[in-house]
Structures are given as structure tokens and as C-alpha cells.
Design a protein around this motif. Sequence first.
Motif, mmCIF file in Angstrom:
data_model
loop_
_atom_site.group_PDB
_atom_site.id
_atom_site.type_symbol
_atom_site.label_atom_id
_atom_site.label_comp_id
_atom_site.label_asym_id
_atom_site.label_seq_id
_atom_site.Cartn_x
_atom_site.Cartn_y
_atom_site.Cartn_z
ATOM 1 N N THR B 487 -24.973 6.330 44.219
ATOM 2 C CA THR B 487 -23.695 6.488 43.518
ATOM 3 C C THR B 487 -23.977 6.740 42.042
ATOM 4 O O THR B 487 -25.075 6.470 41.547
ATOM 5 N N SER B 488 -22.946 7.239 41.369
ATOM 6 C CA SER B 488 -23.114 7.464 39.929
ATOM 7 C C SER B 488 -23.245 6.128 39.206
ATOM 8 O O SER B 488 -23.943 6.028 38.200
ATOM 9 N N GLU B 489 -22.602 5.104 39.721
ATOM 10 C CA GLU B 489 -22.751 3.780 39.107
ATOM 11 C C GLU B 489 -24.216 3.344 39.145
ATOM 12 O O GLU B 489 -24.775 2.890 38.145
ATOM 13 N N GLU B 490 -24.837 3.490 40.336
ATOM 14 C CA GLU B 490 -26.244 3.097 40.449
ATOM 15 C C GLU B 490 -27.114 3.927 39.506
ATOM 16 O O GLU B 490 -28.001 3.408 38.836
ATOM 17 N N TRP B 491 -26.852 5.216 39.462
ATOM 18 C CA TRP B 491 -27.609 6.111 38.577
ATOM 19 C C TRP B 491 -27.553 5.615 37.134
ATOM 20 O O TRP B 491 -28.571 5.487 36.463
ATOM 21 N N LEU B 492 -26.344 5.293 36.692
ATOM 22 C CA LEU B 492 -26.178 4.835 35.309
ATOM 23 C C LEU B 492 -26.880 3.497 35.098
ATOM 24 O O LEU B 492 -27.589 3.305 34.101
ATOM 25 N N ARG B 493 -26.716 2.570 36.026
ATOM 26 C CA ARG B 493 -27.332 1.261 35.859
ATOM 27 C C ARG B 493 -28.854 1.366 35.816
ATOM 28 O O ARG B 493 -29.522 0.653 35.072
ATOM 29 N N ARG B 494 -29.395 2.244 36.631
ATOM 30 C CA ARG B 494 -30.849 2.434 36.630
ATOM 31 C C ARG B 494 -31.323 3.089 35.323
ATOM 32 O O ARG B 494 -32.339 2.683 34.748
ATOM 33 N N ILE B 495 -30.565 4.107 34.863
ATOM 34 C CA ILE B 495 -30.934 4.757 33.596
ATOM 35 C C ILE B 495 -30.901 3.730 32.465
ATOM 36 O O ILE B 495 -31.777 3.699 31.601
ATOM 37 N N GLN B 496 -29.876 2.888 32.495
ATOM 38 C CA GLN B 496 -29.761 1.889 31.423
ATOM 39 C C GLN B 496 -30.991 0.976 31.363
ATOM 40 O O GLN B 496 -31.426 0.584 30.282
ATOM 41 N N TRP B 516 -27.885 14.659 33.996
ATOM 42 C CA TRP B 516 -26.446 14.923 34.017
ATOM 43 C C TRP B 516 -25.942 15.254 35.423
ATOM 44 O O TRP B 516 -24.834 15.765 35.582
ATOM 45 N N SER B 517 -26.745 14.938 36.438
ATOM 46 C CA SER B 517 -26.357 15.294 37.813
ATOM 47 C C SER B 517 -25.166 14.495 38.331
ATOM 48 O O SER B 517 -24.566 14.866 39.339
ATOM 49 N N TYR B 518 -24.849 13.406 37.693
ATOM 50 C CA TYR B 518 -23.678 12.615 38.092
ATOM 51 C C TYR B 518 -22.653 12.739 36.972
ATOM 52 O O TYR B 518 -22.659 11.941 36.024
ATOM 53 N N PRO B 519 -21.775 13.769 37.062
ATOM 54 C CA PRO B 519 -20.951 14.138 35.898
ATOM 55 C C PRO B 519 -20.075 12.999 35.389
ATOM 56 O O PRO B 519 -19.885 12.885 34.173
ATOM 57 N N ASP B 520 -19.570 12.148 36.270
ATOM 58 C CA ASP B 520 -18.650 11.114 35.783
ATOM 59 C C ASP B 520 -19.324 10.053 34.930
ATOM 60 O O ASP B 520 -18.636 9.274 34.258
ATOM 61 N N VAL B 521 -20.658 9.993 34.955
ATOM 62 C CA VAL B 521 -21.342 9.048 34.065
ATOM 63 C C VAL B 521 -22.301 9.758 33.114
ATOM 64 O O VAL B 521 -23.101 9.108 32.429
ATOM 65 N N ALA B 522 -22.206 11.083 33.068
ATOM 66 C CA ALA B 522 -23.164 11.861 32.265
ATOM 67 C C ALA B 522 -23.134 11.424 30.802
ATOM 68 O O ALA B 522 -24.181 11.312 30.142
ATOM 69 N N GLN B 523 -21.947 11.161 30.292
ATOM 70 C CA GLN B 523 -21.815 10.764 28.890
ATOM 71 C C GLN B 523 -22.511 9.424 28.630
ATOM 72 O O GLN B 523 -23.277 9.264 27.679
ATOM 73 N N PHE B 605 -26.494 -4.366 37.929
ATOM 74 C CA PHE B 605 -26.946 -3.620 39.093
ATOM 75 C C PHE B 605 -25.736 -3.068 39.818
ATOM 76 O O PHE B 605 -24.646 -3.654 39.753
ATOM 77 N N ALA B 606 -25.928 -1.962 40.501
ATOM 78 C CA ALA B 606 -24.796 -1.299 41.166
ATOM 79 C C ALA B 606 -24.022 -2.301 42.019
ATOM 80 O O ALA B 606 -24.605 -3.118 42.723
ATOM 81 N N GLY B 607 -22.709 -2.229 41.940
ATOM 82 C CA GLY B 607 -21.875 -3.111 42.732
ATOM 83 C C GLY B 607 -21.528 -4.407 42.028
ATOM 84 O O GLY B 607 -20.734 -5.190 42.548
ATOM 85 N N GLU B 608 -22.112 -4.641 40.871
ATOM 86 C CA GLU B 608 -21.861 -5.899 40.160
ATOM 87 C C GLU B 608 -21.060 -5.646 38.896
ATOM 88 O O GLU B 608 -21.333 -4.708 38.150
ATOM 89 N N LYS B 609 -20.094 -6.496 38.652
ATOM 90 C CA LYS B 609 -19.301 -6.373 37.428
ATOM 91 C C LYS B 609 -19.584 -7.504 36.448
ATOM 92 O O LYS B 609 -19.376 -7.358 35.264
ATOM 93 N N LYS B 610 -20.019 -8.633 36.980
ATOM 94 C CA LYS B 610 -20.296 -9.799 36.141
ATOM 95 C C LYS B 610 -21.759 -10.175 36.300
ATOM 96 O O LYS B 610 -22.394 -9.840 37.286
ATOM 97 N N ARG B 611 -22.225 -10.923 35.354
ATOM 98 C CA ARG B 611 -23.528 -11.546 35.525
ATOM 99 C C ARG B 611 -23.663 -12.729 34.581
ATOM 100 O O ARG B 611 -22.910 -12.867 33.618
ATOM 101 N N LYS B 612 -24.638 -13.571 34.884
ATOM 102 C CA LYS B 612 -24.963 -14.662 33.971
ATOM 103 C C LYS B 612 -26.074 -14.215 33.034
ATOM 104 O O LYS B 612 -26.944 -13.427 33.422
ATOM 105 N N VAL B 613 -26.009 -14.712 31.821
ATOM 106 C CA VAL B 613 -27.095 -14.473 30.881
ATOM 107 C C VAL B 613 -27.545 -15.834 30.382
ATOM 108 O O VAL B 613 -26.717 -16.687 30.046
ATOM 109 N N ILE B 614 -28.860 -16.038 30.396
ATOM 110 C CA ILE B 614 -29.413 -17.316 29.921
ATOM 111 C C ILE B 614 -30.011 -17.088 28.542
ATOM 112 O O ILE B 614 -30.924 -16.273 28.387
#
Lengths: 743, 743
Positions: B487-496, B516-523, B605-614
Amino acid sequence: MMNRFQRGDKVSLIHEKLNTNKNNFKTYSMKILLMVILLAGEIAQAQPVRLRWEQVASGVWKAKIGEAQSFDLLKAGGAIPRMASLKTLGERAFPPEQTACYAEMQTGKIYLRLPLQKNEQIFGLGLNFKTIQQRGEVLTLHMDHYGGTDNGRTHAPVPFYVSDKGYGVFVNSAQYITVYAGTGVRKDSPNPPLVFNRNTDSGWEAQPYSDAVEILVPGNGTEVYVFAGNNTMEVVQRFNLFCGGGVLPPKWGLGFTQRVPTLSTEDSVRKEVEEFAKNKFPLDFIGLEPGWQSKSYPCTFEWDKTRFPNPATFVREMLDKGIRLNLWLNPYLSPSSPLYEQMKPLSGSHTVWNGLVPDINLPAAVNLYRDLFKKEHIDIGISGYKIDEVDGYDNWLWPDIATFPSGISGEQMRQVFGLEMQKLTNSWFRENNRRTYGLARASNAGGVSLPYVIYDDYYDHRDFITAMCNSSFIGVLWTPEVRASATSEEWLRRIQTVCFSPMAMINAWADGTKPWSYPDVAQQVNEAAMLRMQLFPYVYTTFAEYYFEGKPPVRAMNLIEGFSVDSSVITASLNSTNNPYAVALREDCKDQFMLGDNLLVAPLFAGEKKRKVIFPRGKWYDFYSGKFAGNGEVIEIEPGLDRIPLYVRDGGIIPMIPSVLHAPRTGEVLPLEIRYYGEATGNFALYDDDGETFNYEKGDFNWYQLRVIKDKKGNSKCIAGLPKGQKSMGQYGSVTWKYMSGQ
Amino acid sequence: MMNRFQRGDKVSLIHEKLNTNKNNFKTYSMKILLMVILLAGEIAQAQPVRLRWEQVASGVWKAKIGEAQSFDLLKAGGAIPRMASLKTLGERAFPPEQTACYAEMQTGKIYLRLPLQKNEQIFGLGLNFKTIQQRGEVLTLHMDHYGGTDNGRTHAPVPFYVSDKGYGVFVNSAQYITVYAGTGVRKDSPNPPLVFNRNTDSGWEAQPYSDAVEILVPGNGTEVYVFAGNNTMEVVQRFNLFCGGGVLPPKWGLGFTQRVPTLSTEDSVRKEVEEFAKNKFPLDFIGLEPGWQSKSYPCTFEWDKTRFPNPATFVREMLDKGIRLNLWLNPYLSPSSPLYEQMKPLSGSHTVWNGLVPDINLPAAVNLYRDLFKKEHIDIGISGYKIDEVDGYDNWLWPDIATFPSGISGEQMRQVFGLEMQKLTNSWFRENNRRTYGLARASNAGGVSLPYVIYDDYYDHRDFITAMCNSSFIGVLWTPEVRASATSEEWLRRIQTVCFSPMAMINAWADGTKPWSYPDVAQQVNEAAMLRMQLFPYVYTTFAEYYFEGKPPVRAMNLIEGFSVDSSVITASLNSTNNPYAVALREDCKDQFMLGDNLLVAPLFAGEKKRKVIFPRGKWYDFYSGKFAGNGEVIEIEPGLDRIPLYVRDGGIIPMIPSVLHAPRTGEVLPLEIRYYGEATGNFALYDDDGETFNYEKGDFNWYQLRVIKDKKGNSKCIAGLPKGQKSMGQYGSVTWKYMSGQ
């Protein structure tokens, strides 16, 4: 050209060439002598040397490499080659392709190279759960629980393989040997693979053709054996007979067994037995799990008197009801045991679950266990053991750096601890002239003659059946035990298969499931169990063949003559659309097997309604109806839920008894129904003996020749031949022949 | 009490005690002498011997066991301890708990025992992908691809662990050592575990408490090193500096890299470069995959002239555009190579994909490759290599029974082949005084200073980040490369995340995916990439700290001072409801890491909106806004898709440049924006040099001291300190300070 050997290595290699020593001390002096010779200037060229084969039995050859070992698998298992039986199998020539085997010694290890032919298939190399053909695999044979991958870590890492070219190879080493089963490609190979450019050639393969099995033995000496045979079965027979011959269980061992919940008491066991009787479900022995002991993990091996206040009386009471008891244990001694302080110096450097690991290579350690086990269990009538936790896993057992007072390494102990526990416990029953039959989580080569069936926690039904197929190549028995199942369909399918295995066991130690716990299939479950009981004369005879001829009771299809011969012919033209038979053979056949000579078992698995059945060459008939089913072909069947598909070969004879709730007992007389199938003539040697003692080893047994011949008009004539001077068929009273005509 | 040693073993042990030999022949004569002594009756008692530690550098000690080895990991990597830098770290006392280390020799192997304290945690032991804490694990450190289980088989099976008690242990052996990292329990343990009865005691554990790390080295000699430190980071610094110090990549190596499809041509590469420019996406180097070679798998190492007709001209053309080229290879020589016949006697006994395995321990073999690689690649301007297929898997590589003309074993070769290929290729670039930076699928201890980043085919995003954490304990670099995503979400999360790794790589060799292959997250993808470019001064400095101080650029949280100290205090009272911090620390913290001293990276990571940070002890601020985020606590965040969460410690200084499409080049002058965060004073030493040559090794570099101090009124004052006699900050022109006030 560089010298490819380090100085130290030359010593080992020369040593290997001259090695004739029998004991450590001579080996030792010889080493010094050799070193002195080397220093004097006689530097040998270290090159791979061709193995020199010495015949040691009919169709069996041995090559020695490096230093003689004081410890190996055959010694650990106490295997005594059955020379007379081997002779009966006949003389065979040394397999010509196997003359070019090489060994070299490098950095204290042995490198072996054994040739492979094109299209050769090899089987065995440990109790694998997913694959039958092992060519192309790399396996480090390492005692362990099965972890989900066929990588050599398994409950029976037997270093033996059988080739469909009619020979087998056994490395008699109790170390973690690595087998490159047709993966390595030498730059000087006489049969090199083709070279492709991966960028542009579609023929490129990740694993190019390899023309050899290569083996790394991580030690300074080993023996390698070659077994000849006209076919895979004959090779396996020689291997089994050389390792002591197969097990002949007591008759009760082939009946049903239920393992009861861990904290069971005398009362709950009594109740369980009553329930089995009430539900008319066969039962021959009950397994008691950890809670029978006062403490366990680690073990005291003594009864918990709160749950079993009067063990001797209770065992006697059960025996009077015809029910035997089997005791769970792991062989690690609890600090609460009165033997602890005596055992401490006789045990390994490391504990397992805080328990001592007795060095059972020391007579003093063995005697401590023997006296305890005899007094507490065997002499009061316990029938056998379930020897648990002798396989793995690494985080629980002693590490490989553990040391043992006898000098055996942690690695060697790991490879054989279960095997040696089998040997010892069996010998203690033998002292009372009583056969035992039990469970062990670990075995190895050298244990063929030991009355134990392997089991584990892995619970994949398909893989359990594959393991049963693979057990037949390597001289071990395996049970696809039944535990609680997700659905009644799965429960029934599992019961159906365990009834055609070396031990018909339900393991309810954790969940207390009963055979009738799934009411909608309770009737079919009962029928499956009853069928096993009916087949008793046939099943017992298949084990007699294991003992006398080395033929495993359960047999992978690749051990069946008409199957393996066809495979090598037809696989030349693979086409999954037009030639399904060829594909079926090229792929592993791992979901069907033979029980004895005549019965082909084709189980179904939960969720499946259809399956393919592959018939070896010849005609095959449905067991239940006698109808013709196929002739050397692949058929698809949709057999329904009630029955497990069974097929009988043309001319097949199946002796049966009525439905009974226990295996035939001494003195009991049962009527025999002899079914016969198909059009061909047939004969079947029915075995019988007292079923409890070792008197059969002294000749106290009978073979009854059952034959169907054709008279001059072509009509079948049935003959049950009695040995000279006998008037009846022993345990079997009246004899009825039943032609399964298919009508 | 029995004698626990076999006769042969005594020899090894005495030998170990007396061992002072430097070469094989002396070893050899000594062995004979010892044997003669033994025969004469001087039988020694073989017992575990306490290791004798000899200080070899500041805070570093060595113990020798058994015979001196002609080959080990430090030699294979060509590691030269950075003695001056070690001295700078200061003297430390030998870790007192580690004085009681023991070794024994058994059957040609070495058994080590190193004490563990209660609650001690250990980290490292190879590039693991799932776990951070290794106490309680059994690992056989074996070069291999990562197969999905942390069992020691991995791309960097580095035999080093660091303890949170402030020391580290390194076994300098190029063999498959097995580490029982706190599993074995000796019967003579001074700290035995509690004993429970599993039947009735709930406290029973499958793995009782163990008070030691035990190690099996399958050879007759090794060195063991102990590194001291006031904390885990200091221990790792000493290990890294002792192994040669960290890598300082060329500046372009920290820019973006795209690996193009395997059959790319000069034209398609030209087009790719144009597309990157058109899309305003940063690009510093392009990776060519197998098809650049005339033949590959096995390799010719020569250009395919149909796809690359004029390599030298083309490489020059690319360099003129500021684009470097990196070449894929595996080091197996094709039969089509003109070098084949010359290499044949200089190569191993076995081939890999039909290619020769050159014995790169032979100068003659090395020279053949050197001359070819220099002429065909390095001297025409190729910037580096991707060294593939030097890790595993067993079915493809040479077997362990392979022999090599230099005498190195197949096992040793397996452990170090990738490492040695790194060392050699790096040395060929060094001859031209040019830094390289590339990829290798295999590394090991001794390779800390080598400019290669590890990668593999495994593609689990979480596990990739865990591997990045673990890389920081063992002196290797790892990239969580990005390939096509579901998914484009996964692509972006991995690039990040790859933007905060040692190599910002997209690997499109199989699928041709563009940033830029996933246009909705290309920016957002572009912004993530641009942020890495903006952070260049900070990132380059973190690598300088790796080189000069041994601090890894990416750091697991367990290396961070305020983190590890708290953990040992708080874990005493675990309660997942009331004390989430303690739980978070007791569990592995493997999904966040530090990049350099100041930046905490907490990827999603793809599919996640929240996370804990220590957060480690102290105040932390949001990188983007400067807002206060937390103070030594666990927070939960819901950061949205656009950005990867980043936090800066109190007083943190982050030097940045504008968004650029390439890493800073020689002579280029860029404005510097220095962000600073929080309330505390801070200082940051900004590193710079020419970015391309090894002149920094001769002192040709600068550290600029950036400081935020408080004046008497408590107002912040920012100072950018120049070295004496310098008027500007080199590559960095104008300097702007920016206080991230959180307003």
C-alpha cells in the motif's frame, strides 16, 4: 598448486590409513609413533582416500575412517546384528556405483563423499515431517524436538539413507553429522552441471545438479556401512536386521491406550477403566502422566502417595481387569530423591530442571536407576514407560559443553540419551522375561530392536502421517497420537489414522478427552477402533515380519516394489495436465502408506472430502467391499466420513478376529476369519506366539501358512497350513475363509 | 569420582596451559614432546582453568585459550585497534564480576564459562531481527541469510555481547560458536535456581535461572576479549575502536540511492537520472544489478557490451551529472571469465552456481580480482559494490566440507568471506585515495571500519527496525531498504524509516518502483527524503563520532544512558496496568532508536495510527515544533501519516542545510541553520572534511563547536566556535541559529 592441508591434518590422515587399534591406549601410542615418523621426514600427501570396504554380513560392508571410537550409535543402542536373518536375505554384490567413495580428514573432522547417479532418489536421514525425498537437502542430524522444518533436528536423527538404486548408507556416529544430500558441486566433478547466465537463460537453477552426497562428521573417526538390496525394501531390511531386527511388541501393546490427566488418582483411573468398559471401547493400557510421582520435573520416580496410596495393590487390581499401566517420566533426578547424593558424582556437569542427568554409561549410575525402577515399578507389574524430554530443546537440556564422568561428550549424550534409556528399561523388563512397549521422545540408529514408539508435541495431522512414512526408512516407530481436536471431523480422521499406526493412543493428559467426547462421531470412532482390534492377527504378524525379516510394519510407498520401479520410468516426461501419475510420483507421496504387505492406507484429513490414491503396479481392491479399485494408477476417491480408505493388493489375505475390547490374551481362543481379495493366488504366513515373553527368541512361536491356490478348473482353494504335529492354530480356534468378491 | 576426561583430551588441556607457540611447526613439535611427557607418567588433572587476562589496550583485556590460531575474525577483517582513541576513552578497571571466567578443553573443543549476575541483561550476539535482550537464548553464530528465527544464523553472526553491568565479551573465532546465553545450570553452581514440583507448584519455570554465559568454540584455540565501560555505550565504543573504529562514509554515501532493474542499459539509467531530476527527488548514486555483467550467477565482472557499450565514457558522463554508480556482484567466477583457468588452482574445492570460489586468503587469487576490478570498475570511476550471496544459504554455497588451498576451512570461509571481500574492495579504492560505500550481505567482527551496509531479502518492516537497533551493539551497519510495498501507506512508512538509516536506499532491481510510484503519498515521500538531506550535517557528524569515538550512528535505546539506568531500577515491580513504563522496559524496546546523540526516531508501521514512545531520563521535545513532549516517561502519540515522529533531547542542537538534491560536494558552500531545543544548555561538535578522500586520517578535518550557554540573566547565548586560524565553517557558509521554542 598450493598445499591444501595444514600440517596437523596429515597426522590424522596417515593415522586413518594405518588404523587398526582397538583401544584408546594403543591409539595413543600409535599417534606418537606416527608423529615421530612424520618428523623424521616421511611426509605423506594428504589427499582424499578411497574407502576400503570390508564385508561384515550378507550384503553389508563397513569402512573405517580415522580413529576407532569407543562410543557409537550401535553401541549406544546395544544393537546385535541378526547375522542368521541377514544370511537368509541372501548374498548381494557390493553396489558397483558406490565403490568410488572418498574420505579426507581436515582439522579434526571427517569429510565423506559418496556418489549419486542421475535421477537417483534418496530417503531417510532422520525422522522428517514434511518431505520424503531428501536429495537436494542439507541436514544436520541433531537430536531435538521437531521445530517445523526438515533440517535434521528431530526426534530420531538417524544417519542412514536408502537409495532407489538399491543400496543404503549408514554413518555410525553419535555426533551431529551434516549431510549435504546432493547439493555440493566440486570443481573437479566428472559430472558437472550445465552453466547458465541467469540474466538471460531461463534454464538457470538456484541449485545446480550435484553428483554426490557429502557428509561432515565432526570427529576424528567413524564407521560407514553400505547395505545392498535388490530394492529399497531389501536395503531397509538389511539395515534393520543389522541394527538388531525390528521390535515384536507384546500383544497388549497393539491394543488401545489412553493417557489420563496428569493429576489422576487411583480412583479416577478406576473410573476411567469403567467408563471404557461401559462405552464398549477397547482398552489395553493406561498411561499415567507426571502427577503419579511425588515430584516431577525433575523426577523422584516414586509414587505420590496422596494420589496412589497403594501402588502395588492398585497395579495388581488393574492387571486383574486386564489393564496395564504405563508411567511417564523424564530421566532427571530430583534433589528430593534419596538417590540424589549417590547420583551426583555419577551425573553430568549440568542439571535439567534442577535434576541430575545421570551418566547412564556408568554401571553405577545405571544400577541406582535399575534398582529403583525395578522395585517401584517393574516388579509390581508396571508394563512400560513414556520417556519424555530426552530430545530437546536446547534451552532446556544440558548444553553441548556439558561433561559427563564417563567421558562421553554432551553432544554424544544428546544424540543417544533417549536411545540408552530405551535400552536400559527394556533390559530390566527382559530380566523378568516380560516384553514391554512404551513411548520415547527420542531414538536413533541402534534402537531398531527397542520396544518404543516415538511421539512429540507437534500436532499437524498431515505431517504426522508423513513422519509415519519416513519412520519406515530409518528403523523407528512413530505414532500420530490423538489429542483434543478442533472439530469432531478432525477427531474422527485422526482416530482413523492412529488405528493404523504402531500405537493406537489417545493422549488426554492435558485435556481429559475420551474417545466418545465428540458424540456425533462416537459411533464411527468406535468402529475405527474395533477395526484395529479385528485386524489384530494381521497387525501382529506385520510386527513379526519386522522382527524376523526387518520389514517395517508401516511402510512408505517408496518401499513398495511396484511403486518405486514405475516412478523412475515415468518421471522422464512430466506433464501435470496429461500425466498426473508421473507428477504424483515425482512429488512426494507422503499421505498414504502400507501396513504390512497387503493393506494400503489412504487417510483423509479434516476439511477434505476427496483425495488421490496412488496404486503400485498390479490390481487393488477395496478392503471393505472387495470391489476392484484400480491397477497401477492414480484414482480419485470421495469416501465419506465414516471410514478410512483401505485397499488390498490382488491375492491379498487378511486374517481377522471378531471385535474385542482387548488384545488377545494368553489362553484366550478366538475364531479367525480370513478374508481374501482379487483374482491372483496368494499366501500369507500368520504369526503367533505367547504374546508376552521373550520365549519366541528361543523358537517358541508358530507360522501358519494361509494360502489361496487355484485348482485345475481355476477355482480358488483355501488352505490353512499347520506346522507339523499341531492340530490347531494356537490362539485362533475356528477358521472361516471369506472371499471378498466385490459382489 | 570418575575421571571425566578421555586420554586424548588431557593432551589438549596441558597443551593449552603451556601454549606459547607462534607457528604450526613449533606447535607440532610441542605436541609430540607433551605426548612423550604424558607417556612417561606425568598425567595432569584436566579441570576447568581460570582465564588469565592480559590488558591489551585501555579498558580491553585478552585471554588466550589453547593453540594460537593463524586465522581469526580480527585478522580476516584486517582490524587495526585504534589505540590512541581507546586511550582517550580512559582507563577502566577489569570488571570485577568477570574475573571468574573458566575454560576447559574437551574432545578438541573449547568450553567457556562467563558469570552472569542476577537481573543482568545482555545484548548483541549477531544481527538479530526479533529480540534485543539475549539472556536465555541459545545461539549458534553461523553466517547465513536470516531465516525468520533469532537462532544465530544471520548476516552478521558477531560473537560479541555487551552487558548492562558495564562490560562486553568478544570471542575472536571464525568458527560456528554456540552461545548458551544464560540457559545452562551447573550442578555445582554457587547460585542455583529454586526447585519446584511442576505437578503442584505454580512457580515452576521451563527455564530455571542460570548464572552464566557458556560458550562452545569448536576448535583447539581462541582468544577472548573483555571490554570495560561505565555503561553499555562505552563498552560498545571500546569494542568498535578495538576493531578498527567506525566507518566514515563519503558524503555522497549518505545521500539517496536507487537500484535499477537488472537488465538496465546506459539509456535506461540516463532516463532514470533525468526522471529523478524532473521529480526533484534527491539522488547520489545508482545501483546496477546483475545484468550489467556479460554473465552472472556466476560472474565475469566484465560489462555486458550490449547494455553498456562504453562503460568508461558512461561512468564519466554520470559522474559529470553528480551521479555515482554501484555494481552488484557475487564473488563467484564464471567459467566464461578469461581468469578462470588461472583462478582454478587458487579456488576452493567446490563451486557456487558453477562459479569458482576464489581463496581470497591467497595473494595470487586476490591479485587476479584486484587487477580486474580496478581496470574494469574502480579506475573508471565506479563508486562501490553490492556484494551479494556471501551469507547463505546452505544449499547454494560451498558445503562446510569444502577445502581451500590456503588451508582455511569451509566453515571459516563461510564466516568471513563477505568480510574479506569488504576488506579487499575497500583497499582497492583506498589505493586511489577514494572512499567507497556499498552493500554487503555478510559481515562479522573485524569489519567495523569497513564501509559496507548489510541488507537482505527478508522484508518485515518491524524486524528491519529491530535489526537496525541490534546492529548498534555489534559494530555493523544495516539498512531497512525499501522495495515495492502493498500500500502507499506502507511505502511511505518504509521510506520514512530508511531516511534515518545508514543508507537511504530504494531497491527496485526486480520491480522498477520509483519514489513517486505511489502518487497519493509522493509529496510526503519527497519531504521525508528532503529531511534526510537537510539533516546532512548532523548525520555526517554522527558517522564522524563512529569513526573517532566508536559511537554507532544508529543506537538501540539500551545504549542510551538515561534509558538503561532506569530500567534496572523500575523493573522490580512489574504491573502492566499501573506501571506501563516498567513493562515497556522489561519488554524489548525495539521499535525506536536514536540517530546520533540528539535525535530519537519513533517510526510507525503500516496499519498503525498510534504508538508508544519511551523517553530516556530528562526532557524531550518534538523535533518539528519544538514542543515539550515528555520527561523520562512513556507517552502515546497519534502522529498522522505525513511525518515520522522525531524527538530531540533537552539542550539538543541539530545543524541543518536547505533541501538539496545531492549530498554536499567538494567546494560547494551551503548555509547552515542550527536548531536548538529545550531549556538546558547544549553543545554539539560539528564535523566536516573533504568528504571523499582518506585525508581525514592524516588530520585534514575540522570540528566546529556549536554551543548554547546561558548568560547571567539566564538568556540563551549561541556560539559557533571556529578552530584557531579559521575564518569560516568550511563547507557551511552563513550560520543561522533557530530556537525551537514550541511557540
